[in-house]
Design a protein around this motif. Structure first.
Motif, PDB file in Angstrom:
ATOM      1  N   LEU A   1      41.699  44.250  36.696  1.00 26.49           N
ATOM      2  CA  LEU A   1      41.315  45.005  35.510  1.00 26.49           C
ATOM      3  C   LEU A   1      42.293  44.778  34.374  1.00 26.49           C
ATOM      4  O   LEU A   1      43.484  44.565  34.606  1.00 26.49           O
ATOM      5  N   CYS A   2      41.796  44.874  33.150  1.00 28.25           N
ATOM      6  CA  CYS A   2      42.648  44.862  31.965  1.00 28.25           C
ATOM      7  C   CYS A   2      43.392  46.191  31.924  1.00 28.25           C
ATOM      8  O   CYS A   2      42.784  47.250  32.080  1.00 28.25           O
ATOM      9  N   ARG A   3      44.678  46.169  31.722  1.00 24.03           N
ATOM     10  CA  ARG A   3      45.481  47.399  31.700  1.00 24.03           C
ATOM     11  C   ARG A   3      45.125  48.261  30.492  1.00 24.03           C
ATOM     12  O   ARG A   3      45.140  49.480  30.569  1.00 24.03           O
ATOM     13  N   ARG A   4      44.743  47.636  29.402  1.00 18.28           N
ATOM     14  CA  ARG A   4      44.509  48.365  28.152  1.00 18.28           C
ATOM     15  C   ARG A   4      43.165  49.099  28.135  1.00 18.28           C
ATOM     16  O   ARG A   4      43.094  50.280  27.823  1.00 18.28           O
ATOM     17  N   CYS A   5      42.066  48.386  28.490  1.00 16.13           N
ATOM     18  CA  CYS A   5      40.737  48.987  28.357  1.00 16.13           C
ATOM     19  C   CYS A   5      40.016  49.192  29.688  1.00 16.13           C
ATOM     20  O   CYS A   5      38.891  49.674  29.700  1.00 16.13           O
ATOM     21  N   LYS A   6      40.647  48.816  30.800  1.00 14.16           N
ATOM     22  CA  LYS A   6      40.100  48.991  32.156  1.00 14.16           C
ATOM     23  C   LYS A   6      38.822  48.193  32.413  1.00 14.16           C
ATOM     24  O   LYS A   6      38.023  48.556  33.256  1.00 14.16           O
ATOM     25  N   THR A   7      38.609  47.109  31.686  1.00 18.01           N
ATOM     26  CA  THR A   7      37.462  46.234  31.907  1.00 18.01           C
ATOM     27  C   THR A   7      37.733  45.338  33.113  1.00 18.01           C
ATOM     28  O   THR A   7      38.843  44.826  33.268  1.00 18.01           O
TER      29      THR A   7
ATOM     30  N   GLY B   1      51.807  42.936  47.575  1.00 15.69           N
ATOM     31  CA  GLY B   1      52.697  43.025  46.427  1.00 15.69           C
ATOM     32  C   GLY B   1      51.937  43.156  45.119  1.00 15.69           C
ATOM     33  O   GLY B   1      50.718  43.248  45.087  1.00 15.69           O
ATOM     34  N   ALA B   2      52.682  43.164  44.036  1.00 15.33           N
ATOM     35  CA  ALA B   2      52.095  43.271  42.699  1.00 15.33           C
ATOM     36  C   ALA B   2      51.350  41.980  42.343  1.00 15.33           C
ATOM     37  O   ALA B   2      51.600  40.918  42.919  1.00 15.33           O
ATOM     38  N   LEU B   3      50.449  42.078  41.387  1.00 13.43           N
ATOM     39  CA  LEU B   3      49.691  40.916  40.926  1.00 13.43           C
ATOM     40  C   LEU B   3      50.544  40.139  39.925  1.00 13.43           C
ATOM     41  O   LEU B   3      50.812  40.621  38.826  1.00 13.43           O
ATOM     42  N   VAL B   4      50.996  38.964  40.319  1.00 13.89           N
ATOM     43  CA  VAL B   4      51.861  38.134  39.475  1.00 13.89           C
ATOM     44  C   VAL B   4      51.116  36.904  38.983  1.00 13.89           C
ATOM     45  O   VAL B   4      51.195  36.553  37.815  1.00 13.89           O
TER      46      VAL B   4
ATOM     47  N   PHE C   1      37.958  39.869  36.717  1.00 13.22           N
ATOM     48  CA  PHE C   1      37.381  39.068  37.791  1.00 13.22           C
ATOM     49  C   PHE C   1      37.642  39.692  39.151  1.00 13.22           C
ATOM     50  O   PHE C   1      38.438  40.608  39.275  1.00 13.22           O
ATOM     51  N   LYS C   2      36.913  39.198  40.146  1.00 15.10           N
ATOM     52  CA  LYS C   2      37.131  39.575  41.537  1.00 15.10           C
ATOM     53  C   LYS C   2      37.974  38.463  42.140  1.00 15.10           C
ATOM     54  O   LYS C   2      37.667  37.283  41.993  1.00 15.10           O
ATOM     55  N   TYR C   3      39.052  38.861  42.833  1.00 14.91           N
ATOM     56  CA  TYR C   3      40.051  37.895  43.294  1.00 14.91           C
ATOM     57  C   TYR C   3      40.370  38.135  44.759  1.00 14.91           C
ATOM     58  O   TYR C   3      40.513  39.287  45.188  1.00 14.91           O
ATOM     59  N   ARG C   4      40.462  37.058  45.532  1.00 17.68           N
ATOM     60  CA  ARG C   4      40.847  37.155  46.940  1.00 17.68           C
ATOM     61  C   ARG C   4      42.365  37.138  47.022  1.00 17.68           C
ATOM     62  O   ARG C   4      42.981  36.086  47.045  1.00 17.68           O
TER      63      ARG C   4
ATOM     64  N   LYS D   1      48.979  32.914  35.236  1.00 16.59           N
ATOM     65  CA  LYS D   1      50.215  33.677  35.379  1.00 16.59           C
ATOM     66  C   LYS D   1      50.070  34.918  34.528  1.00 16.59           C
ATOM     67  O   LYS D   1      49.924  34.842  33.313  1.00 16.59           O
ATOM     68  N   ILE D   2      50.088  36.095  35.163  1.00 15.35           N
ATOM     69  CA  ILE D   2      49.854  37.359  34.465  1.00 15.35           C
ATOM     70  C   ILE D   2      51.064  37.693  33.589  1.00 15.35           C
ATOM     71  O   ILE D   2      52.197  37.632  34.043  1.00 15.35           O
ATOM     72  N   ILE D   3      50.799  38.079  32.338  1.00 11.08           N
ATOM     73  CA  ILE D   3      51.858  38.430  31.387  1.00 11.08           C
ATOM     74  C   ILE D   3      52.236  39.882  31.623  1.00 11.08           C
ATOM     75  O   ILE D   3      51.393  40.775  31.477  1.00 11.08           O
ATOM     76  N   GLY D   4      53.508  40.128  31.938  1.00 12.51           N
ATOM     77  CA  GLY D   4      53.987  41.493  32.140  1.00 12.51           C
ATOM     78  C   GLY D   4      53.109  42.233  33.114  1.00 12.51           C
ATOM     79  O   GLY D   4      52.924  41.817  34.238  1.00 12.51           O
ATOM     80  N   SER D   5      52.522  43.323  32.688  1.00  6.58           N
ATOM     81  CA  SER D   5      51.564  44.043  33.536  1.00  6.58           C
ATOM     82  C   SER D   5      50.292  44.306  32.726  1.00  6.58           C
ATOM     83  O   SER D   5      49.769  45.418  32.700  1.00  6.58           O
ATOM     84  N   LYS D   6      49.791  43.270  32.054  1.00  8.19           N
ATOM     85  CA  LYS D   6      48.593  43.419  31.230  1.00  8.19           C
ATOM     86  C   LYS D   6      47.316  43.385  32.050  1.00  8.19           C
ATOM     87  O   LYS D   6      46.246  43.672  31.535  1.00  8.19           O
ATOM     88  N   ALA D   7      47.418  43.038  33.325  1.00  4.97           N
ATOM     89  CA  ALA D   7      46.271  43.079  34.239  1.00  4.97           C
ATOM     90  C   ALA D   7      46.740  43.704  35.545  1.00  4.97           C
ATOM     91  O   ALA D   7      47.881  43.482  35.970  1.00  4.97           O
ATOM     92  N   VAL D   8      45.879  44.496  36.165  1.00  5.08           N
ATOM     93  CA  VAL D   8      46.230  45.169  37.420  1.00  5.08           C
ATOM     94  C   VAL D   8      45.154  44.902  38.464  1.00  5.08           C
ATOM     95  O   VAL D   8      43.986  44.693  38.136  1.00  5.08           O
ATOM     96  N   ALA D   9      45.562  44.911  39.728  1.00  4.71           N
ATOM     97  CA  ALA D   9      44.623  44.754  40.838  1.00  4.71           C
ATOM     98  C   ALA D   9      44.297  46.122  41.400  1.00  4.71           C
ATOM     99  O   ALA D   9      45.177  46.954  41.601  1.00  4.71           O
ATOM    100  N   LYS D  10      43.008  46.369  41.612  1.00  4.10           N
ATOM    101  CA  LYS D  10      42.599  47.662  42.149  1.00  4.10           C
ATOM    102  C   LYS D  10      41.651  47.454  43.307  1.00  4.10           C
ATOM    103  O   LYS D  10      40.755  46.677  43.253  1.00  4.10           O
TER     104      LYS D  10
END
Length: 83
Positions: free
Chosen positions: A16-22, A33-36, A25-28, A74-83
């Motif tokens: 998900l996008c950290r800013r707008c929660k959109t 750990g954190a999404l890097v 993609f779906k990722y295996r 490569k994810i920038i900072g924490s602009k995307a999160v895995a849920k």
């Protein structure tokens, strides 16, 4: 260096996008750990229109690069999160 496992994990997570929660993609994802980084071959469903840009708020959330010889985001900072 070793390449990532081709088959990869079976469980999928929503990225998900950290800013707008959109949903971007779906990722295996393997491990707990954190999404890097996200290997392109492990993305099962892509909802983005342009690579690395959120379709809703137009935020750049990642950079395209080679990781261990394999194309990845490569994810920038924490602009995307895995849920």
């Amino acid at each position: 260096m070793a390449k990532p496992n081709k088959k990869g994990p079976v469980t999928t997570v929503d990225v998900l996008c950290r800013r707008c929660k959109t949903v971007l993609f779906k990722y295996r994802k393997g491990g707990k750990g954190a999404l890097v980084k996200c290997f392109k071959e492990r993305i099962s469903k892509d909802f983005t229109l342009q690579a690395c840009i959120c379709p809703e708020c137009q935020t750049v959330f990642a950079r395209e690069m080679l990781v261990r010889g394999t194309p990845a985001y490569k994810i920038i900072g924490s602009k995307a999160v895995a849920k």
